[in-house]
Each structure stands twice: as C-alpha cells, then as structure tokens.
Write a protein that holds these residues in place. Sequence first.
Motif, PDB file in Angstrom:
ATOM      1  N   TYR A   1     -25.839  18.849  -0.263  1.00 28.32           N
ATOM      2  CA  TYR A   1     -24.380  18.954  -0.299  1.00 28.32           C
ATOM      3  C   TYR A   1     -24.028  20.050  -1.283  1.00 28.32           C
ATOM      4  N   GLN A   2     -23.079  20.896  -0.905  1.00 29.84           N
ATOM      5  CA  GLN A   2     -22.524  21.835  -1.873  1.00 29.84           C
ATOM      6  C   GLN A   2     -21.288  21.159  -2.463  1.00 29.84           C
ATOM      7  N   MET A   3     -21.297  21.014  -3.777  1.00 32.32           N
ATOM      8  CA  MET A   3     -20.199  20.381  -4.494  1.00 32.32           C
ATOM      9  C   MET A   3     -19.514  21.421  -5.364  1.00 32.32           C
ATOM     10  N   MET A   4     -18.272  21.120  -5.736  1.00 28.42           N
ATOM     11  CA  MET A   4     -17.524  22.005  -6.619  1.00 28.42           C
ATOM     12  C   MET A   4     -16.909  21.176  -7.748  1.00 28.42           C
ATOM     13  N   ARG A   5     -17.125  21.643  -8.974  1.00 28.07           N
ATOM     14  CA  ARG A   5     -16.409  21.037 -10.106  1.00 28.07           C
ATOM     15  C   ARG A   5     -14.973  21.516 -10.036  1.00 28.07           C
ATOM     16  N   THR A   6     -14.025  20.595 -10.041  1.00 27.77           N
ATOM     17  CA  THR A   6     -12.620  20.991  -9.878  1.00 27.77           C
ATOM     18  C   THR A   6     -12.049  21.663 -11.115  1.00 27.77           C
ATOM     19  N   ILE A   7     -12.603  21.388 -12.273  1.00 30.27           N
ATOM     20  CA  ILE A   7     -12.054  21.948 -13.515  1.00 30.27           C
ATOM     21  C   ILE A   7     -12.217  23.464 -13.598  1.00 30.27           C
ATOM     22  N   ASP A   8     -13.334  23.986 -13.025  1.00 31.07           N
ATOM     23  CA  ASP A   8     -13.587  25.423 -13.141  1.00 31.07           C
ATOM     24  C   ASP A   8     -14.028  26.089 -11.835  1.00 31.07           C
ATOM     25  N   GLY A   9     -14.100  25.323 -10.754  1.00 28.95           N
ATOM     26  CA  GLY A   9     -14.492  25.885  -9.466  1.00 28.95           C
ATOM     27  C   GLY A   9     -15.971  26.166  -9.320  1.00 28.95           C
ATOM     28  N   GLU A  10     -16.781  25.753 -10.290  1.00 30.57           N
ATOM     29  CA  GLU A  10     -18.226  26.011 -10.219  1.00 30.57           C
ATOM     30  C   GLU A  10     -18.844  25.235  -9.066  1.00 30.57           C
ATOM     31  N   LEU A  11     -19.599  25.972  -8.233  1.00 35.20           N
ATOM     32  CA  LEU A  11     -20.311  25.362  -7.109  1.00 35.20           C
ATOM     33  C   LEU A  11     -21.722  25.002  -7.530  1.00 35.20           C
ATOM     34  N   PHE A  12     -22.219  23.876  -7.027  1.00 34.38           N
ATOM     35  CA  PHE A  12     -23.599  23.485  -7.287  1.00 34.38           C
ATOM     36  C   PHE A  12     -24.101  22.644  -6.124  1.00 34.38           C
ATOM     37  N   ASN A  13     -25.419  22.619  -5.963  1.00 35.52           N
ATOM     38  CA  ASN A  13     -26.043  21.885  -4.865  1.00 35.52           C
ATOM     39  C   ASN A  13     -26.547  20.529  -5.333  1.00 35.52           C
ATOM     40  N   VAL A  14     -26.374  19.544  -4.475  1.00 33.41           N
ATOM     41  CA  VAL A  14     -26.845  18.185  -4.716  1.00 33.41           C
ATOM     42  C   VAL A  14     -27.809  17.841  -3.594  1.00 33.41           C
ATOM     43  N   LYS A  15     -28.993  17.390  -3.951  1.00 26.41           N
ATOM     44  CA  LYS A  15     -30.007  17.060  -2.953  1.00 26.41           C
ATOM     45  C   LYS A  15     -29.723  15.709  -2.303  1.00 26.41           C
ATOM     46  N   ILE A  16     -29.878  15.683  -0.985  1.00 22.91           N
ATOM     47  CA  ILE A  16     -29.807  14.444  -0.218  1.00 22.91           C
ATOM     48  C   ILE A  16     -31.252  13.999  -0.006  1.00 22.91           C
ATOM     49  N   PRO A  17     -31.613  12.764  -0.397  1.00 21.02           N
ATOM     50  CA  PRO A  17     -33.014  12.362  -0.312  1.00 21.02           C
ATOM     51  C   PRO A  17     -33.524  12.312   1.127  1.00 21.02           C
ATOM     52  N   GLU A  18     -34.794  12.625   1.271  1.00 23.53           N
ATOM     53  CA  GLU A  18     -35.432  12.512   2.578  1.00 23.53           C
ATOM     54  C   GLU A  18     -35.505  11.047   2.973  1.00 23.53           C
ATOM     55  N   PHE A  19     -35.190  10.769   4.231  1.00 24.17           N
ATOM     56  CA  PHE A  19     -35.307   9.409   4.735  1.00 24.17           C
ATOM     57  C   PHE A  19     -35.880   9.439   6.139  1.00 24.17           C
ATOM     58  N   LEU A  20     -36.545   8.344   6.487  1.00 23.37           N
ATOM     59  CA  LEU A  20     -37.193   8.217   7.790  1.00 23.37           C
ATOM     60  C   LEU A  20     -36.279   7.528   8.780  1.00 23.37           C
ATOM     61  N   MET A  21     -36.459   7.869  10.041  1.00 25.01           N
ATOM     62  CA  MET A  21     -35.812   7.186  11.153  1.00 25.01           C
ATOM     63  C   MET A  21     -36.940   6.749  12.078  1.00 25.01           C
ATOM     64  N   ILE A  22     -37.136   5.447  12.187  1.00 25.64           N
ATOM     65  CA  ILE A  22     -38.248   4.912  12.956  1.00 25.64           C
ATOM     66  C   ILE A  22     -37.749   3.805  13.872  1.00 25.64           C
ATOM     67  N   VAL A  23     -38.061   3.907  15.154  1.00 25.34           N
ATOM     68  CA  VAL A  23     -37.731   2.841  16.090  1.00 25.34           C
ATOM     69  C   VAL A  23     -38.532   1.612  15.676  1.00 25.34           C
ATOM     70  N   PRO A  24     -37.906   0.431  15.588  1.00 21.24           N
ATOM     71  CA  PRO A  24     -38.579  -0.762  15.033  1.00 21.24           C
ATOM     72  C   PRO A  24     -39.915  -1.118  15.677  1.00 21.24           C
ATOM     73  N   PHE A  25     -40.081  -0.929  16.989  1.00 20.80           N
ATOM     74  CA  PHE A  25     -41.361  -1.314  17.597  1.00 20.80           C
ATOM     75  C   PHE A  25     -42.525  -0.453  17.120  1.00 20.80           C
ATOM     76  N   LYS A  26     -42.252   0.682  16.525  1.00 22.46           N
ATOM     77  CA  LYS A  26     -43.309   1.534  15.954  1.00 22.46           C
ATOM     78  C   LYS A  26     -43.865   0.953  14.653  1.00 22.46           C
ATOM     79  N   LEU A  27     -43.149   0.006  14.065  1.00 21.53           N
ATOM     80  CA  LEU A  27     -43.582  -0.595  12.797  1.00 21.53           C
ATOM     81  C   LEU A  27     -44.536  -1.763  13.003  1.00 21.53           C
ATOM     82  N   ASN A  28     -44.773  -2.168  14.238  1.00 22.66           N
ATOM     83  CA  ASN A  28     -45.684  -3.306  14.504  1.00 22.66           C
ATOM     84  C   ASN A  28     -47.139  -2.901  14.412  1.00 22.66           C
TER      85      ASN A  28
END
Length: 128
Positions: A101-128
């Motif tokens: 995510y690109q975020m902005m501090r409202t006080i000074d307009g500074e832009l910075f990046n925030v990492k979104i954690p890696e997550f898995l998407m697995i169909v439930p029958f694959k977990l058996n």
Amino acid sequence: MKIKSTAGIKVSVESLYQANESRPLASHYFFAYRITIVNTSNYTVQLKKRHWYIFDSNGMKSEVEGDRVVGVQPILVPGQSHQYVSGCNLSTTIGKMHGIYQMMRTIDGELFNVKIPEFLMIVPFKLN
C-alpha cells in the motif's frame, strides 16, 4: 491470519475459499480475503494506492495496481483501523498474494510504502 507492520501501520490478512463462487470443473477458484489496516503510528495517514502480486501454482504471476481499495482512500488517525473484503480468482487450487500500500502522512504529504503480508489461498480439499 498473517500480520505485517511497516512504519507504524499494521496490516493483517485472512483468506477464505468461496465454494459457492467457484467452478472447479472449469478451473475457476474464488477466494475472499479480509484486510485490516491499523494505524499504530503517531500520524494521521491516508491510503492512496495498492499494488498486488498474485501467483498461482502453475507459476503464473499477475499484478494489480490502482488507486483506492474497494473504492475508498481511507484516512486513519492514530489508533484507528479500516477493514475491507475483496476477492481473487485463480485457475489453480493453490495460490498466494502479497503487496504494497502506498500511504501518505497527512501532516506533510510524505509518501511511504507499507507491506501487505504474503498469504496463501488453498482450496480446503488440498489440505487433506
């Protein structure tokens, strides 16, 4: 649940297979994910952009970029959170996503990046 914190912004992600929206015989698997963004910093921030990296188990990679998340650019004062639900289509039973995510501090307009954690998407029958 996966959680990552960057510059005082905590992002957590949960994913859930949506059987009623999927068509396995057509290799169409739909996953919903819920994102919670918490501002633990001392500054008011605004989410400006998102950039997702999506991978399936066939080695296919795609990217999604854009302004806003589900139509909004939330402003978070210190201690405030924002939650939204979105989704992802895959052609395989297993995949993963992560992003920034690109975020902005409202006080000074500074832009910075925030990492979104890696997550898995697995169909439930694959977990058996």
